[in-house]
Write a protein that holds these residues in place. Structure first.
Motif, PDB file in Angstrom:
ATOM      1  N   PRO A 128       0.795  -1.225   0.000  1.00 20.17           N
ATOM      2  CA  PRO A 128       0.000   0.000   0.000  1.00 20.17           C
ATOM      3  C   PRO A 128       0.830   1.279   0.000  1.00 20.17           C
ATOM      4  CG  PRO A 128      -0.076  -1.036   2.169  1.00 20.17           C
ATOM      5  CD  PRO A 128       0.763  -1.912   1.302  1.00 20.17           C
ATOM      6  N   TYR A 129       2.026   1.237   0.591  1.00 20.64           N
ATOM      7  CA  TYR A 129       2.883   2.429   0.652  1.00 20.64           C
ATOM      8  C   TYR A 129       4.282   2.057   0.156  1.00 20.64           C
ATOM      9  CZ  TYR A 129      -0.391   3.644   4.527  1.00 20.64           C
ATOM     10  OH  TYR A 129      -1.470   3.859   5.332  1.00 20.64           O
ATOM     11  N   PHE A 130       5.148   3.066   0.083  1.00 22.87           N
ATOM     12  CA  PHE A 130       6.556   2.881  -0.272  1.00 22.87           C
ATOM     13  C   PHE A 130       6.707   2.121  -1.595  1.00 22.87           C
ATOM     14  CE2 PHE A 130       6.524   3.064   4.464  1.00 22.87           C
ATOM     15  CZ  PHE A 130       7.215   4.265   4.601  1.00 22.87           C
ATOM     16  N   ASP A 173      -6.813   0.703  -3.562  1.00 17.66           N
ATOM     17  CA  ASP A 173      -6.469  -0.624  -3.059  1.00 17.66           C
ATOM     18  C   ASP A 173      -6.887  -1.664  -4.116  1.00 17.66           C
ATOM     19  OD1 ASP A 173      -5.473  -2.404  -1.278  1.00 17.66           O
ATOM     20  OD2 ASP A 173      -7.058  -2.205   0.217  1.00 17.66           O
ATOM     21  N   LEU A 223      10.642   8.032   4.741  1.00 14.47           N
ATOM     22  CA  LEU A 223       9.423   8.587   5.338  1.00 14.47           C
ATOM     23  C   LEU A 223       9.040   9.930   4.718  1.00 14.47           C
ATOM     24  CD1 LEU A 223       7.285   8.170   7.426  1.00 14.47           C
ATOM     25  CD2 LEU A 223       8.799   9.132   9.153  1.00 14.47           C
ATOM     26  N   GLU A 254       7.873   9.539   1.193  1.00 16.16           N
ATOM     27  CA  GLU A 254       6.591   8.839   1.140  1.00 16.16           C
ATOM     28  C   GLU A 254       5.423   9.800   1.362  1.00 16.16           C
ATOM     29  OE1 GLU A 254       5.350   5.833   0.498  1.00 16.16           O
ATOM     30  OE2 GLU A 254       3.353   6.172   1.311  1.00 16.16           O
ATOM     31  N   PRO A 308      -4.282  -1.009   5.718  1.00 12.91           N
ATOM     32  CA  PRO A 308      -2.860  -1.319   5.524  1.00 12.91           C
ATOM     33  C   PRO A 308      -2.251  -2.142   6.664  1.00 12.91           C
ATOM     34  CG  PRO A 308      -3.120   0.868   6.449  1.00 12.91           C
ATOM     35  CD  PRO A 308      -4.480   0.222   6.476  1.00 12.91           C
ATOM     36  N   ARG A 318      -6.450   3.960   9.382  1.00 15.01           N
ATOM     37  CA  ARG A 318      -6.368   4.542   8.042  1.00 15.01           C
ATOM     38  C   ARG A 318      -7.374   5.681   7.910  1.00 15.01           C
ATOM     39  NH1 ARG A 318      -8.921  -0.214   4.175  1.00 15.01           N
ATOM     40  NH2 ARG A 318     -10.835   0.898   3.703  1.00 15.01           N
ATOM     41  N   PRO A 345      -2.350   6.672   6.080  1.00 13.34           N
ATOM     42  CA  PRO A 345      -2.303   6.717   7.552  1.00 13.34           C
ATOM     43  C   PRO A 345      -3.149   7.832   8.170  1.00 13.34           C
ATOM     44  CG  PRO A 345      -0.267   7.539   6.617  1.00 13.34           C
ATOM     45  CD  PRO A 345      -1.054   6.989   5.478  1.00 13.34           C
ATOM     46  N   GLY A 393      -1.205   3.673   9.597  1.00 17.85           N
ATOM     47  CA  GLY A 393      -0.653   3.029   8.407  1.00 17.85           C
ATOM     48  C   GLY A 393       0.840   3.223   8.240  1.00 17.85           C
ATOM     49  N   LEU A 394       1.345   4.411   8.543  1.00 18.58           N
ATOM     50  CA  LEU A 394       2.780   4.649   8.336  1.00 18.58           C
ATOM     51  C   LEU A 394       3.612   3.766   9.246  1.00 18.58           C
ATOM     52  CD1 LEU A 394       3.792   8.390   7.895  1.00 18.58           C
ATOM     53  CD2 LEU A 394       4.193   6.462   6.380  1.00 18.58           C
ATOM     54  N   GLN A 445       3.626   0.206   8.048  1.00 17.04           N
ATOM     55  CA  GLN A 445       4.314  -0.113   6.795  1.00 17.04           C
ATOM     56  C   GLN A 445       5.789   0.239   6.813  1.00 17.04           C
ATOM     57  OE1 GLN A 445       3.050  -1.665   4.149  1.00 17.04           O
ATOM     58  NE2 GLN A 445       1.145  -1.939   5.266  1.00 17.04           N
TER      59      GLN A 445
END
Lengths: 218, 351
Positions: free
Chosen positions: A43-45, A72, A212, A215, B31, B106, B116, B170-171, B174
């Motif tokens: 979902p991230y990065f 998603d 971070l 992102e 997430p 989320r 997040p 979320g951050l 992840q």
């Protein structure tokens, strides 16, 4: 070396960072390079999060359409296949982790016949800290995606706390895997500012993109 | 052991296993699905049971059952999923059963997005489900802290026979960071109350109802007594450069970590800014915050929400000091420079 390179591995092994840096290196060697984000699990990065930065550096970045980039949904943009088969561009594929991520390769199979497959390993990640774990991970992914791995990549690291010892420790483990599975190790990944010499494999220096601040700067 | 690189979700999973958790029931949702995946892979290795439920409602009721026999049990979810669990959470709280919940928050409300957020603060700290109950709520700000607090969560759950919530976003879920775990062997014993067979003794009852209002009120009073004990004994927080501070930032979780960078920026410019980071969101560190804010001229609360913890900050500070707020919603994360600019505006001083 094939014009198409595919980076696979477990969740969080470092595929995206390495794929981006690999693409930039090809670019700096004067090639026309496209990087495709076909990660349908994270979902991230993801590569798409660094899109504008990479476009500024001259890469063609293939991602789902902008309005769907944060959805998603497992979206593979159709142009990926076009770039893979078109001789004009070298293509680097950033594939999602594990079996759930690698299934997309089935869809692209006919365009990937000559591609180089790199299996990225961080020996400081869960499930790949020893030879047995790595071998079984490679076997699982191979079976799911019906691919053969051409190269191993040593990406042993603990982020900012990485030491030369950790890199060499990864090399030792991968050397054993390499002998056992008859797959050569392409290189050891070392972040830009870490002083390392006497590595067993060629050093591949990387700059970090999946941080971070990058992102959340969207 | 060697430090390894883990996502927040994975670190919570591993820490749970090391805390003796051998049961996980859950339903995947972004997430935080990596936590579910991690447990699916790790629990069989330690002779535990992983079970993917058919829904969050089913999962929470499996937790209810497993905790009533005194086993350490956990589930994890993200915002809409935790909303679905609320009825069961209330039952578990009323029945006084230990269990650990993880909400990787989320963007909301509604289906929201998968970015997040801290918008579930009210749900976490003010009840969430129905009735007069409280969860113990822990808010980690780094992957290592998430791992450490997971161990704490299981201990506290058993100590108070109360559900404990790890409030992540979320951050944090992840993000990957190096983390280490203690190799200390963990043991626990819930045999004094758990439903483990009544041979040679009177049967025990675990229940979340009493149709006699006086009886139910008695159950409620017991809960309230327990919450009072938590408020006396379980407050956790962290302060950064608060001793000489003239301005105090209050932020928790990921936001607390980002606010630390704001403090560094401000200090470089000679501004005396400090940070107060609540770690337990319930019980909230009212008294400690009041003390840290005693000599400051401005309190700035920063959240990834419309200002939910802000209400607790105001309760702590009352009218003694000016309390300001900055927040972003829907999965947008305030960045250090952005917060710093806001802070300077609030001070009425620009550079």
């Amino acid at each position: 070396m094939s014009k198409n390179s595919v980076f696979v591995g477990l969740f969080g092994s470092g595929k995206t960072e390495i794929a981006i840096n690999f693409a930039l290196k090809l670019k700096s060697a004067g090639r026309c390079v496209a990087i495709a984000d076909i990660d349908i699990v994270s979902p991230y990065f993801r590569t798409r999060d660094a899109r504008s930065l990479l476009e500024k550096r001259g890469l063609t970045v293939i991602t789902p359409p902008r309005q769907l980039m944060k959805a998603d949904l497992p979206i593979i943009t159709a142009s990926v296949a076009g770039y893979l088969s078109n001789a004009s561009h070298d293509v680097v594929l950033d594939v999602g982790g594990e079996e759930s991520g690698i299934v997309v390769l089935g869809y692209l199979e006919e365009h990937l016949k000559d591609a180089d497959f790199y299996f990225v390993v961080n020996t400081r990640r869960p499930f790949t800290t020893d030879v047995e774990g790595i071998v079984s991970s490679i076997d699982r992914l191979r079976k799911h995606a019906r691919i053969e791995i051409d190269f191993l990549v040593n990406n042993a690291n603990t982020g900012d706390e990485t030491t030369p010892k950790i890199v060499r420790e990864g090399e030792e483990i991968l050397e054993e895997v390499s002998n056992l599975m008859k797959i050569p190790v392409a290189f050891s990944v070392v972040k830009k500012d870490l002083k390392v010499s006497d590595t067993a494999f060629p050093i591949f220096r990387i700059e970090r993109f999946m941080t971070l601040d990058k992102e959340v700067e969207r | 052991m060697n430090k390894i690189m883990m996502k927040g979700t994975e670190a919570i999973g591993e820490a749970a296993i090391r805390a003796g958790c051998r049961l996980y029931f859950g339903y995947p949702i972004t997430p935080q699905s990596e936590l579910t995946e991690y447990m699916a892979r790790r629990l069989p290795q330690v002779e535990g049971t992983f079970l993917q439920a058919e829904s969050e409602v089913a999962a929470v009721n499996m937790i209810y059952g497993a905790s009533s026999v005194g086993k350490r049990v956990m589930t994890s979810t993200s915002s809409p999923g935790f909303s679905l669990m609320q009825e069961g959470v209330s039952y578990i709280a009323c029945a006084q059963l230990p269990s650990v919940f993880v909400n990787v928050v989320r963007g909301g409300p509604g289906l929201g997005d998968i970015q997040p957020s801290q918008g579930d603060y009210f749900q976490a700290t003010k009840g969430g489900g129905h009735g007069d109950y409280k969860l113990l709520v822990l808010s980690p700000s780094t992957v290592q802290e998430a791992a450490d607090l997971t161990g704490v969560a299981f201990e506290l759950a058993d100590k108070y026979r109360n559900p404990v919530l790890i409030f992540a976003d979320g951050l944090l879920g992840q993000m990957m960071e190096p983390v280490s775990f203690s190799d200390k062997k963990v043991s626990y014993d819930n045999s004094s109350w758990a439903l483990i067979g009544a041979k040679n003794r009177p049967a025990r009852q675990v229940t979340s109802f009493n149709i006699d209002p006086y009886g139910l009120e008695k159950m409620n009073l017991e809960l309230q007594k327990k919450y009072k004990l938590m408020e006396e004994n379980e407050i956790r927080y962290e302060t950064t450069l608060t001793e000489d501070a003239d301005i105090l930032i209050v932020a928790h979780g990921t936001m607390g970590r980002i606010a630390k960078s704001v403090v560094e920026m401000a200090r470089k410019d000679g501004l005396k800014v400090g940070l107060f980071r609540p770690i337990t969101l319930y019980p909230f560190p009212y008294e400690a915050l009041r003390k840290s804010a005693a000599d400051v001229s401005l309190v700035l609360t920063v959240e990834m929400s419309s200002g939910q913890m802000l209400e607790d900050v105001r309760l702590a500070i009352a009218e003694r000091t000016r309390v300001e707020f900055y927040g972003r919603m829907a999965g947008v994360v305030p960045m250090p420079l952005e917060i710093y600019e806001v802070l300077k505006q609030k001070i009425g001083r620009r550079s």
